[in-house]
Each structure stands twice: as C-alpha cells, then as structure tokens.
Motif scaffolding. Structure first.
Motif, PDB file in Angstrom:
ATOM      1  N   VAL A  91      -0.641 -15.096   3.029  1.00  0.00           N
ATOM      2  CA  VAL A  91      -0.263 -13.769   2.610  1.00  0.00           C
ATOM      3  C   VAL A  91      -0.450 -12.787   3.686  1.00  0.00           C
ATOM      4  O   VAL A  91      -1.763 -12.625   4.184  1.00  0.00           O
ATOM      5  CB  VAL A  91      -0.913 -13.241   1.167  1.00  0.00           C
ATOM      6  N   THR A  92       0.727 -12.087   3.947  1.00  0.00           N
ATOM      7  CA  THR A  92       0.623 -11.206   5.122  1.00  0.00           C
ATOM      8  C   THR A  92       1.060  -9.669   4.170  1.00  0.00           C
ATOM      9  O   THR A  92       2.087  -9.525   3.715  1.00  0.00           O
ATOM     10  CB  THR A  92       1.518 -11.512   6.141  1.00  0.00           C
ATOM     11  N   GLN A  93      -0.038  -9.001   4.324  1.00  0.00           N
ATOM     12  CA  GLN A  93       0.276  -7.444   3.921  1.00  0.00           C
ATOM     13  C   GLN A  93      -0.138  -6.499   4.946  1.00  0.00           C
ATOM     14  O   GLN A  93      -0.768  -6.672   5.917  1.00  0.00           O
ATOM     15  CB  GLN A  93      -0.541  -7.294   2.575  1.00  0.00           C
ATOM     16  N   MET A  94       0.830  -5.215   4.787  1.00  0.00           N
ATOM     17  CA  MET A  94       0.517  -4.402   5.702  1.00  0.00           C
ATOM     18  C   MET A  94      -0.766  -3.866   6.024  1.00  0.00           C
ATOM     19  O   MET A  94      -1.652  -3.578   5.124  1.00  0.00           O
ATOM     20  CB  MET A  94       1.182  -3.125   4.947  1.00  0.00           C
ATOM     21  N   GLU A  95      -1.329  -3.444   7.350  1.00  0.00           N
ATOM     22  CA  GLU A  95      -2.602  -3.387   7.379  1.00  0.00           C
ATOM     23  C   GLU A  95      -2.686  -1.784   7.468  1.00  0.00           C
ATOM     24  O   GLU A  95      -1.779  -0.927   7.574  1.00  0.00           O
ATOM     25  CB  GLU A  95      -2.688  -3.697   9.230  1.00  0.00           C
ATOM     26  N   GLY A  96      -3.800  -1.135   7.065  1.00  0.00           N
ATOM     27  CA  GLY A  96      -4.022   0.021   6.868  1.00  0.00           C
ATOM     28  C   GLY A  96      -5.033   0.687   7.897  1.00  0.00           C
ATOM     29  O   GLY A  96      -4.937  -0.157   8.971  1.00  0.00           O
ATOM     30  N   PRO A  97      -5.547   1.569   7.691  1.00  0.00           N
ATOM     31  CA  PRO A  97      -5.603   2.407   6.439  1.00  0.00           C
ATOM     32  C   PRO A  97      -4.163   3.112   6.450  1.00  0.00           C
ATOM     33  O   PRO A  97      -3.513   3.534   7.246  1.00  0.00           O
ATOM     34  CB  PRO A  97      -6.855   3.266   6.763  1.00  0.00           C
TER      35      PRO A  97
ATOM     36  N   LEU B 268       4.917   5.860  -1.609  1.00  0.00           N
ATOM     37  CA  LEU B 268       3.990   4.847  -1.069  1.00  0.00           C
ATOM     38  C   LEU B 268       4.828   3.462  -1.162  1.00  0.00           C
ATOM     39  O   LEU B 268       5.599   3.247  -1.854  1.00  0.00           O
ATOM     40  CB  LEU B 268       2.720   4.460  -2.033  1.00  0.00           C
ATOM     41  N   THR B 269       4.710   2.800   0.149  1.00  0.00           N
ATOM     42  CA  THR B 269       5.192   1.340   0.328  1.00  0.00           C
ATOM     43  C   THR B 269       4.053   0.661   0.948  1.00  0.00           C
ATOM     44  O   THR B 269       3.545   1.065   2.066  1.00  0.00           O
ATOM     45  CB  THR B 269       6.511   1.265   1.032  1.00  0.00           C
ATOM     46  N   ILE B 270       3.641  -0.409   0.320  1.00  0.00           N
ATOM     47  CA  ILE B 270       2.720  -1.327   0.961  1.00  0.00           C
ATOM     48  C   ILE B 270       3.478  -2.795   1.117  1.00  0.00           C
ATOM     49  O   ILE B 270       3.729  -3.185   0.098  1.00  0.00           O
ATOM     50  CB  ILE B 270       1.183  -1.686   0.326  1.00  0.00           C
ATOM     51  N   ASN B 271       3.774  -3.279   2.364  1.00  0.00           N
ATOM     52  CA  ASN B 271       4.445  -4.427   2.450  1.00  0.00           C
ATOM     53  C   ASN B 271       3.688  -5.633   2.254  1.00  0.00           C
ATOM     54  O   ASN B 271       2.388  -5.688   2.553  1.00  0.00           O
ATOM     55  CB  ASN B 271       5.190  -4.412   3.831  1.00  0.00           C
ATOM     56  N   CYS B 272       4.128  -6.765   1.757  1.00  0.00           N
ATOM     57  CA  CYS B 272       3.628  -7.751   1.445  1.00  0.00           C
ATOM     58  C   CYS B 272       4.706  -8.983   1.588  1.00  0.00           C
ATOM     59  O   CYS B 272       5.592  -9.114   0.732  1.00  0.00           O
ATOM     60  CB  CYS B 272       2.799  -8.187  -0.027  1.00  0.00           C
ATOM     61  N   THR B 273       4.267 -10.293   2.294  1.00  0.00           N
ATOM     62  CA  THR B 273       5.088 -11.445   2.414  1.00  0.00           C
ATOM     63  C   THR B 273       4.199 -12.647   2.198  1.00  0.00           C
ATOM     64  O   THR B 273       2.858 -12.447   2.594  1.00  0.00           O
ATOM     65  CB  THR B 273       6.066 -11.589   3.425  1.00  0.00           C
TER      66      THR B 273
ATOM     67  N   TYR C 131      -5.870  -2.077  -1.932  1.00  0.00           N
ATOM     68  CA  TYR C 131      -4.860  -2.978  -2.562  1.00  0.00           C
ATOM     69  C   TYR C 131      -4.664  -4.177  -1.915  1.00  0.00           C
ATOM     70  O   TYR C 131      -4.499  -4.394  -0.779  1.00  0.00           O
ATOM     71  CB  TYR C 131      -3.549  -1.970  -2.529  1.00  0.00           C
ATOM     72  N   PHE C 132      -4.562  -5.319  -2.856  1.00  0.00           N
ATOM     73  CA  PHE C 132      -4.434  -6.575  -2.408  1.00  0.00           C
ATOM     74  C   PHE C 132      -3.338  -7.295  -2.895  1.00  0.00           C
ATOM     75  O   PHE C 132      -3.224  -7.038  -4.022  1.00  0.00           O
ATOM     76  CB  PHE C 132      -5.913  -7.590  -2.877  1.00  0.00           C
ATOM     77  N   CYS C 133      -2.714  -7.876  -2.066  1.00  0.00           N
ATOM     78  CA  CYS C 133      -1.470  -8.906  -2.418  1.00  0.00           C
ATOM     79  C   CYS C 133      -1.973 -10.056  -2.580  1.00  0.00           C
ATOM     80  O   CYS C 133      -2.975 -10.577  -1.779  1.00  0.00           O
ATOM     81  CB  CYS C 133      -0.226  -8.442  -1.446  1.00  0.00           C
ATOM     82  N   ALA C 134      -1.460 -10.729  -3.514  1.00  0.00           N
ATOM     83  CA  ALA C 134      -2.277 -12.232  -3.774  1.00  0.00           C
ATOM     84  C   ALA C 134      -1.030 -13.149  -4.322  1.00  0.00           C
ATOM     85  O   ALA C 134      -0.003 -12.858  -4.932  1.00  0.00           O
ATOM     86  CB  ALA C 134      -3.416 -12.392  -4.730  1.00  0.00           C
TER      87      ALA C 134
ATOM     88  N   PHE D 154      -5.194 -14.393  -0.999  1.00  0.00           N
ATOM     89  CA  PHE D 154      -5.188 -13.066  -0.850  1.00  0.00           C
ATOM     90  C   PHE D 154      -4.825 -12.286   0.658  1.00  0.00           C
ATOM     91  O   PHE D 154      -4.983 -13.255   1.595  1.00  0.00           O
ATOM     92  CB  PHE D 154      -6.811 -12.395  -1.247  1.00  0.00           C
ATOM     93  N   GLY D 155      -4.171 -11.409   0.621  1.00  0.00           N
ATOM     94  CA  GLY D 155      -3.894 -10.517   1.953  1.00  0.00           C
ATOM     95  C   GLY D 155      -5.325 -10.022   2.251  1.00  0.00           C
ATOM     96  O   GLY D 155      -6.161 -10.189   1.345  1.00  0.00           O
ATOM     97  N   LYS D 156      -5.323  -9.356   3.387  1.00  0.00           N
ATOM     98  CA  LYS D 156      -6.602  -8.960   3.984  1.00  0.00           C
ATOM     99  C   LYS D 156      -6.973  -7.575   3.246  1.00  0.00           C
ATOM    100  O   LYS D 156      -7.890  -6.878   3.293  1.00  0.00           O
ATOM    101  CB  LYS D 156      -6.309  -8.297   5.701  1.00  0.00           C
TER     102      LYS D 156
END
Lengths: 111, 113
Positions: A4-10, A19-24, A88-91, A101-103
């Motif tokens: 899982v790759t999700q947008m890094e923050g913060p 708000l948009t948080i990307n996840c693939t 927020y975690f994408c999974a 899980f994403g990071k």
C-alpha cells in the motif's frame, strides 16, 4: 507481495479546507480496501471501507471510491475540522485476512 | 458495547527481561490479530488466531516472540529476552470472522531501556 502506498505527510490545513489523501494498492486480485484513523493517544478506528470496484465508502463526511483500473482509494473530505486532526492509514486485504497498511499520513487542521 | 481491551497500556522494562501483553477481544469475535506499530516499520502483522485452527505465526519477527489464545478468547503475546528494537506499540484486533472488518484496541506501548 501486497503493498500500500499512501501520500506522505504531514499535511497541514486550515479549518473548512478540502482534504485529499492519496492511496494505491498493489496485489493479486482485487482486495478490500479500508481507511483507518488514529486520534492522538488512541488506537486505530475503522473509518470506512469498500469491498469491490466502484464501491464508495463514506463516514463522518469522509469518502473514498474504489477505482478498479488504478486500485486507488483516495480519501476525501470537503470541509475539514480541527477535530479531524489525526493519523490516517490506508489498508488493503486480499484473499487472506492480513491487513497491509500504508505508512500513515499525519493531518493537522488549524482553526 | 465493549471494544477490544489491551493491558497494560504502557510497559517499561529493562533489556533482557520477558514481557507479557494481554488482549481481550470483542465478545463473540472468533478472529484475533496482533500487529506492531513502530516508527521505522509502520504497522506490521504479527500473528492471527481463528477459532480452533492453528495460528498463522508468519509475521513473528523472531523466536523470542510467541502468542497464545486460551479458550478462544483472551490472547497473550510474550516477548522473551527483550531487545531495544522491540520498543513499539503492540496492537490487538478482533473480527467476527476472517473476512470481517478488524476492530483495534488502544495498544500497549512497550519501551525497552
């Protein structure tokens, strides 16, 4: 394997911003996809989920749509509040029970 | 209703000591999972129990880690001869079945001095 790759923050936003948080997700087959939220000092809470392509999960003003062609599950909210500040975690979960899980993405909303 | 309960919430111990972490799943949930949340590795799967089936231990990082689930309910995660790299938040989750959403406890924050 699955990933899982999700947008890094913060990510820092002002109240009422979009708000948009990307996840693939990369996996064999078509996984179920989830967003979990972790408020300060608390455990993970399931925010929303989608189990098949074109499903839209929604909860507390947050939405995410399972896009089959890109296996993406981007989290969106039209107007964030200070109380949305959290990690927020994408999974994803494929044919077995293990969640991948994403990071995590730290969101801070300022008044 | 009652959620997943973990104890202790915080544990500080010296390197080389053994520790036991406890998880009480949601009543009626047959599936139980342990995950580890650390700064460098994010959230990692450790072990999975489902009913009376043999557990999936594929995520345990070394033979110092073990877990059991008694009577299909409470689970204990044991770490022997703790090392500093074991410092993390250990999360327990349960679900009605293996394909149902997982519900997490608040975790045990383990610090190895």
């Amino acid at each position: 394997g699955n990933s899982v790759t999700q947008m890094e923050g913060p990510v820092t936003l002002s109240e009422e911003a979009f708000l948009t948080i990307n996840c693939t997700y990369t996996a064999t087959g078509y996984p179920s996809l989830f967003w979990y939220v972790q408020y300060p000092g608390e455990g993970l809470q399931l925010l929303l989920k989608a189990t098949k392509a074109d499903d839209k999960g929604s909860n507390k003003g947050f939405e995410a749509t399972y896009r089959k062609e890109t296996t993406s599950f981007h989290l969106e909210k039209g107007s964030v509040q200070v109380s949305d500040s959290a990690v927020y975690f994408c999974a994803g979960r494929s044919s077995n029970y293990k969640l991948t899980f994403g990071k995590g993405t730290l969101l801070t909303v300022n008044p | 209703g009652a959620g997943v309960s973990q104890s202790p919430s915080n544990k500080v111990t010296e390197k080389g000591k053994d520790v036991e972490l406890r998880c009480d799943p949601i009543s009626g949930h047959t599936a139980l999972y342990w995950y580890r949340q650390s700064l460098g590795q994010g959230l990692e799967f450790l072990i999975y129990f489902q009913g009376n089936s043999a557990p999936d231990k594929s995520g345990l990082p070394s033979d110092r880690f073990s877990a059991e689930r008694t009577g299909g309910s409470v689970s204990t995660l044991t770490i022997q001869r703790t090392q500093q790299e074991d410092s993390a938040v250990y999360l327990c989750a349960s679900s009605l079945g293996q394909y149902q959403p997982q519900h997490f406890g608040d975790g045990t924050r383990l610090s190895i001095l």
